[in-house]
Scaffold this motif. Sequence first.
Motif, PDB file in Angstrom:
ATOM      1  N   GLU A  34       1.898  -4.625 -11.079  1.00  0.00           N
ATOM      2  CA  GLU A  34       0.671  -3.888 -11.373  1.00  0.00           C
ATOM      3  C   GLU A  34       0.798  -2.428 -10.964  1.00  0.00           C
ATOM      4  N   ILE A  35       1.488  -2.179  -9.839  1.00  0.00           N
ATOM      5  CA  ILE A  35       1.708  -0.798  -9.394  1.00  0.00           C
ATOM      6  C   ILE A  35       2.618  -0.070 -10.375  1.00  0.00           C
ATOM      7  N   ALA A  36       3.681  -0.752 -10.810  1.00  0.00           N
ATOM      8  CA  ALA A  36       4.595  -0.147 -11.778  1.00  0.00           C
ATOM      9  C   ALA A  36       3.851   0.273 -13.041  1.00  0.00           C
ATOM     10  N   ALA A  37       2.999  -0.610 -13.548  1.00  0.00           N
ATOM     11  CA  ALA A  37       2.238  -0.307 -14.760  1.00  0.00           C
ATOM     12  C   ALA A  37       1.196   0.780 -14.513  1.00  0.00           C
ATOM     13  N   ARG A  38       0.581   0.760 -13.355  1.00  0.00           N
ATOM     14  CA  ARG A  38      -0.482   1.734 -13.049  1.00  0.00           C
ATOM     15  C   ARG A  38       0.058   3.158 -13.025  1.00  0.00           C
ATOM     16  N   TYR A  39       1.278   3.312 -12.496  1.00  0.00           N
ATOM     17  CA  TYR A  39       1.827   4.663 -12.330  1.00  0.00           C
ATOM     18  C   TYR A  39       3.018   4.945 -13.247  1.00  0.00           C
ATOM     19  N   ASN A  40       3.277   4.045 -14.182  1.00  0.00           N
ATOM     20  CA  ASN A  40       4.316   4.275 -15.185  1.00  0.00           C
ATOM     21  C   ASN A  40       5.673   4.528 -14.535  1.00  0.00           C
ATOM     22  N   THR A  41       6.059   3.652 -13.618  1.00  0.00           N
ATOM     23  CA  THR A  41       7.324   3.811 -12.910  1.00  0.00           C
ATOM     24  C   THR A  41       8.086   2.490 -12.877  1.00  0.00           C
ATOM     25  N   TYR A  42       9.405   2.577 -12.822  1.00  0.00           N
ATOM     26  CA  TYR A  42      10.222   1.396 -12.544  1.00  0.00           C
ATOM     27  C   TYR A  42      10.173   1.112 -11.045  1.00  0.00           C
ATOM     28  N   ILE A  43      10.309  -0.162 -10.672  1.00  0.00           N
ATOM     29  CA  ILE A  43      10.399  -0.549  -9.255  1.00  0.00           C
ATOM     30  C   ILE A  43      11.483  -1.612  -9.118  1.00  0.00           C
ATOM     31  N   VAL A  44      12.370  -1.416  -8.129  1.00  0.00           N
ATOM     32  CA  VAL A  44      13.331  -2.454  -7.770  1.00  0.00           C
ATOM     33  C   VAL A  44      12.767  -3.187  -6.560  1.00  0.00           C
ATOM     34  N   PHE A  45      12.459  -4.471  -6.764  1.00  0.00           N
ATOM     35  CA  PHE A  45      11.757  -5.283  -5.764  1.00  0.00           C
ATOM     36  C   PHE A  45      12.657  -6.435  -5.335  1.00  0.00           C
ATOM     37  N   PRO A  46      13.334  -6.316  -4.190  1.00  0.00           N
ATOM     38  CA  PRO A  46      14.244  -7.374  -3.725  1.00  0.00           C
ATOM     39  C   PRO A  46      13.497  -8.442  -2.919  1.00  0.00           C
ATOM     40  N   VAL A  47      13.645  -9.692  -3.333  1.00  0.00           N
ATOM     41  CA  VAL A  47      12.956 -10.804  -2.682  1.00  0.00           C
ATOM     42  C   VAL A  47      13.847 -12.043  -2.703  1.00  0.00           C
ATOM     43  N   TYR A  48      13.483 -13.026  -1.932  1.00  0.00           N
ATOM     44  CA  TYR A  48      14.059 -14.356  -2.129  1.00  0.00           C
ATOM     45  C   TYR A  48      13.286 -15.014  -3.265  1.00  0.00           C
ATOM     46  N   ARG A  49      14.035 -15.469  -4.242  1.00  0.00           N
ATOM     47  CA  ARG A  49      13.451 -15.920  -5.498  1.00  0.00           C
ATOM     48  C   ARG A  49      13.789 -17.385  -5.764  1.00  0.00           C
ATOM     49  N   LYS A  50      12.831 -18.078  -6.337  1.00  0.00           N
ATOM     50  CA  LYS A  50      13.045 -19.446  -6.795  1.00  0.00           C
ATOM     51  C   LYS A  50      13.137 -19.435  -8.308  1.00  0.00           C
TER      52      LYS A  50
ATOM     53  N   ASN B  97       0.827  -1.208   0.000  1.00  0.00           N
ATOM     54  CA  ASN B  97       0.000   0.000   0.000  1.00  0.00           C
ATOM     55  C   ASN B  97       0.861   1.259   0.000  1.00  0.00           C
ATOM     56  N   ILE B  98       1.988   1.218   0.714  1.00  0.00           N
ATOM     57  CA  ILE B  98       2.907   2.363   0.742  1.00  0.00           C
ATOM     58  C   ILE B  98       3.519   2.574  -0.641  1.00  0.00           C
ATOM     59  N   VAL B  99       3.918   1.479  -1.284  1.00  0.00           N
ATOM     60  CA  VAL B  99       4.465   1.578  -2.642  1.00  0.00           C
ATOM     61  C   VAL B  99       3.426   2.180  -3.578  1.00  0.00           C
ATOM     62  N   ASP B 100       2.186   1.763  -3.430  1.00  0.00           N
ATOM     63  CA  ASP B 100       1.109   2.288  -4.264  1.00  0.00           C
ATOM     64  C   ASP B 100       0.946   3.793  -4.052  1.00  0.00           C
ATOM     65  N   GLU B 101       0.969   4.228  -2.798  1.00  0.00           N
ATOM     66  CA  GLU B 101       0.809   5.649  -2.497  1.00  0.00           C
ATOM     67  C   GLU B 101       1.955   6.475  -3.074  1.00  0.00           C
ATOM     68  N   GLU B 102       3.176   5.949  -2.990  1.00  0.00           N
ATOM     69  CA  GLU B 102       4.325   6.680  -3.534  1.00  0.00           C
ATOM     70  C   GLU B 102       4.296   6.687  -5.064  1.00  0.00           C
ATOM     71  N   GLY B 103       3.860   5.581  -5.646  1.00  0.00           N
ATOM     72  CA  GLY B 103       3.720   5.555  -7.098  1.00  0.00           C
ATOM     73  C   GLY B 103       2.713   6.582  -7.583  1.00  0.00           C
ATOM     74  N   LYS B 104       1.657   6.744  -6.831  1.00  0.00           N
ATOM     75  CA  LYS B 104       0.604   7.698  -7.182  1.00  0.00           C
ATOM     76  C   LYS B 104       1.133   9.134  -7.219  1.00  0.00           C
ATOM     77  N   LYS B 105       2.143   9.430  -6.398  1.00  0.00           N
ATOM     78  CA  LYS B 105       2.711  10.789  -6.336  1.00  0.00           C
ATOM     79  C   LYS B 105       3.597  11.095  -7.534  1.00  0.00           C
ATOM     80  N   GLY B 106       4.043  10.033  -8.224  1.00  0.00           N
ATOM     81  CA  GLY B 106       4.834  10.225  -9.427  1.00  0.00           C
ATOM     82  C   GLY B 106       6.333  10.203  -9.195  1.00  0.00           C
ATOM     83  N   CYS B 107       7.010   9.302  -9.886  1.00  0.00           N
ATOM     84  CA  CYS B 107       8.465   9.230  -9.858  1.00  0.00           C
ATOM     85  C   CYS B 107       8.901   8.310 -10.992  1.00  0.00           C
TER      86      CYS B 107
END
Length: 300
Positions: A63-79, A25-35
Motif C-alpha cells: 500500500e505504501i509503494a502504491a501510495r507514493y509510486n515507489t518500488y520497495i524491496v521487503f525481505p521477510v521469512y516467507r511461506k 511508519n518510517i517506510v511511509d515517511e520516506e516514501g512520502k519524501k519521494g524516491c
Amino acid sequence: MEKTGRKVQITSIGFNQRPLDEFINIVDEEGKKGCDLILLPEACTGNDIIEPLDGSSVKRISEIAARYNTYIVFPVYRKSETEERLNSAILIGRRGEICGVYDKVYPFWSEFELEPACTVGRQAPVFETDFGKVGMAICFDANFPEVFKRLSLGGAEIVLWSSAYSAGMSLQAHAINYNYIILTSTLVPDCLMYDITGQEIYYQHTPGGINISRVTVDLDRCVFHQNYNMEKRAKLLNDYAGKIESDLWLEREQWFTLRAISPGISARKIAAEYGLEELTAYKNRSVFEIDKIRGFNFGN
C-alpha cells in the motif's frame, strides 16, 4: 530540466529489532519524501513471522509503494505453497504489485535450526523495472560468487543486498568482477555502495539507531576494457565533446568509464551505437567463445 544519464533515487533503511508498526511508519515517511526505490534489511519482520505473499505486512508495504509510486524491496521469512520457510526478498512495484521474489540461495547455518527450518533457494533471477535491471541477494550469499555470477549473466545493472551484517570487501569483489552497482541495507544498521568499478562511493553507519541513507545512482554510466575499444572511444568522445566524458581511467586494469554530462544523452546507448562492448559483456562473451574452443564449460 531533463537529467543526464539514468539517475535513480534509492533510500536504504537499516534497523534491528524494531516493532512492525514503527518501521512501517518510517517506510511511509520516506516514501512520502519521494524516491524510486526503498531497500529494507534482511528478515526485517523477525524470525517468528512467516507469511505468504498476500500476508498482512506485505499488504501494508504494498500500500505504501502504491501510495507514493515507489518500488520497495521487503525481505521477510516467507511461506510458499510448497515450503514452510524461505528467506525471501520481495520486490514490490510502484502500483503495489509483486514484481519478483528472490529466495536466499545460501541460508546461514542457524537458519536450518529454526522451527520450521529455512529452505534453500534455487534461482538468482533478475527483474525488469522502469529504471533498469535489478538483482537481489541476501546476507550469507555474499560469500558465494556463483550467486553474483548468475545475476551478471541475467543482465543485472544494480544488486540490492539485504543482510544482518556489513560484508564489506566481500561485496567489493563482486562489484569489481561483475561491474554492477551494489547497494546494501543491514541490521547493523549501515548502508554501503560500490560502483561499477568496485570503488566504495558511499558508507553510512548509525550504531544502535535507524540508518537512513538516500543515494543517487547513475545506471547509464558504463565501463569498458581498452581492448578493441580505443579507436571507437576516441571517435565517440570527439563527436560528443561536452556531452559524454570518460570520467575514470584505470591504467593498471586497462579500464575506462563513460558517462553522460548533457541532458537527454545516454552514454550507454551511444557507446553501443559506436560499437563499444561493455566490460561485462566482453568477459561473458570471452567465456562462452573460449569454452567452445576447449570443448567444455570450464566453469563447471
